[in-house]
Design a protein around this motif. Sequence first.
Motif, PDB file in Angstrom:
ATOM      1  N   LEU A 123       0.848  -1.183   0.000  1.00 57.43           N
ATOM      2  CA  LEU A 123       0.000   0.000   0.000  1.00 57.43           C
ATOM      3  C   LEU A 123       0.886   1.236   0.000  1.00 57.43           C
ATOM      4  O   LEU A 123       1.665   1.456   0.933  1.00 57.43           O
ATOM      5  CB  LEU A 123      -0.909  -0.034   1.229  1.00 57.43           C
ATOM      6  CG  LEU A 123      -2.049   0.965   1.331  1.00 57.43           C
ATOM      7  CD1 LEU A 123      -3.200   0.367   2.131  1.00 57.43           C
ATOM      8  CD2 LEU A 123      -1.589   2.252   2.008  1.00 57.43           C
ATOM      9  N   VAL A 141      -1.723  -1.254  -4.006  1.00 59.75           N
ATOM     10  CA  VAL A 141      -2.788  -0.350  -3.573  1.00 59.75           C
ATOM     11  C   VAL A 141      -2.237   1.067  -3.510  1.00 59.75           C
ATOM     12  O   VAL A 141      -1.190   1.312  -2.896  1.00 59.75           O
ATOM     13  CB  VAL A 141      -3.338  -0.741  -2.186  1.00 59.75           C
ATOM     14  CG1 VAL A 141      -4.485   0.178  -1.784  1.00 59.75           C
ATOM     15  CG2 VAL A 141      -3.769  -2.203  -2.167  1.00 59.75           C
ATOM     16  N   VAL A 175      -5.738  -1.593  -6.835  1.00 63.29           N
ATOM     17  CA  VAL A 175      -6.818  -1.010  -6.040  1.00 63.29           C
ATOM     18  C   VAL A 175      -6.442   0.435  -5.755  1.00 63.29           C
ATOM     19  O   VAL A 175      -5.312   0.720  -5.350  1.00 63.29           O
ATOM     20  CB  VAL A 175      -7.024  -1.777  -4.714  1.00 63.29           C
ATOM     21  CG1 VAL A 175      -8.039  -1.067  -3.816  1.00 63.29           C
ATOM     22  CG2 VAL A 175      -7.452  -3.217  -4.973  1.00 63.29           C
TER      23      VAL A 175
END
Length: 398
Positions: A123, A141, A175
């Motif tokens: 992330l 992400v 994402v």
Amino acid sequence: MTGRHRRSSRAGRRLTVVVSGVPWDGVKGSERQLAEALTTHTDVLWVDPPVSPATPARYRGLSGAGRQWRSRTRPVSDRLTRLTPVALPGLSRPGVRAATWPMVRSQIRRTLRGMRQWPTAVLACSTHDVLGGWGAGVTNVLYGTDDWVAGAELMRMDVRQIVAGEQRNLARADVVLAVGPELAARWRDSGVAPEVFPNGCDPDAYAGIDQVTPIELPPGFPDKIAGLSGQLSDRIDLRLLEAVADTGVGLLLVGPRAPGWQPDRVDALLARDNVHHTGPVPFERLLPCLARFGVGLTPYADTAFNRASFPLKTLEYLAAGLPVVSTDLPASRRLQAEFRELEITGDADSYALGVLDALSTSPGEARVAARRAFARRHSWAARAARLMELLENREGTT
């Protein structure tokens, strides 16, 4: 050793790498609070922004850690490990920057090997070059905590560099999370489908506010106190703080002061007898400060950066059971649509009147309970559960 073997080496526990844009021990913002909430579902490797031996102390967080020549890894909890990578001096300069993020990636990989784990997700909380190249089965992400392009313009950074990094990470992300619909709309123009992912709060962190001993204030300080928790920076409309202080109520400012931000006016404000500035306060010692607040202030300036943001402090005040007076921001309007008690005002005079009105209203138990109940609906635990749902859905399609 394959990624699958690494993942299974600690009893099959998931691992998520959170590459943060801010240090762990700085102001406890959205990135750290989400990382902590994620530990209910997954192990977390938190990666600080890289430092070099030349990094000024003010960029090393509240701990004031000394100069580092080697990366440092230490456990924060059973399920969260912190890595502070190092880079060459001048790490943000164009020539050095090209080497900085390959060095950071290498240090992350070395740390993962030492942990005998491999991530299921990486992330990125900034435009830095950390997404992609982690192998099959790793979900990339991008977490848009703010509108970085608008922020670069506000802080006079290289906008072209930020735009290029943002576009690269959008292209690599599986994402995409956007803190609000304003940022999500801009990113849709790049051909991605962002999930609107607002900030949250940790209601349990404020549950004991009624039992703590409030901080000591200077003798003669007013009994009625309006409080601001957070950094004194360009994000704040200084006129609103001056207007509140002009009313004669106590103004308690909790948090660091950004260097060079309107120094003469800020100095004059802090010199007033009814204004007290604590300076930086670790999150763990924040509650006694909030216990002095009669009303929480969200006095953000009307800028493109703030209009695309989601002020953490508003939910945190409500979690502490406090009334809130906010400027007119899209995120505040969305919260007010759910919780009518949130006060939104316009110019400095109406802001000050809103503060006086909040301080004159008795804090009845029912009102306090309603504020806390509303904040609980917007917890970081709920945000973390939603992120895990997105990751599991992604894994189910690959």
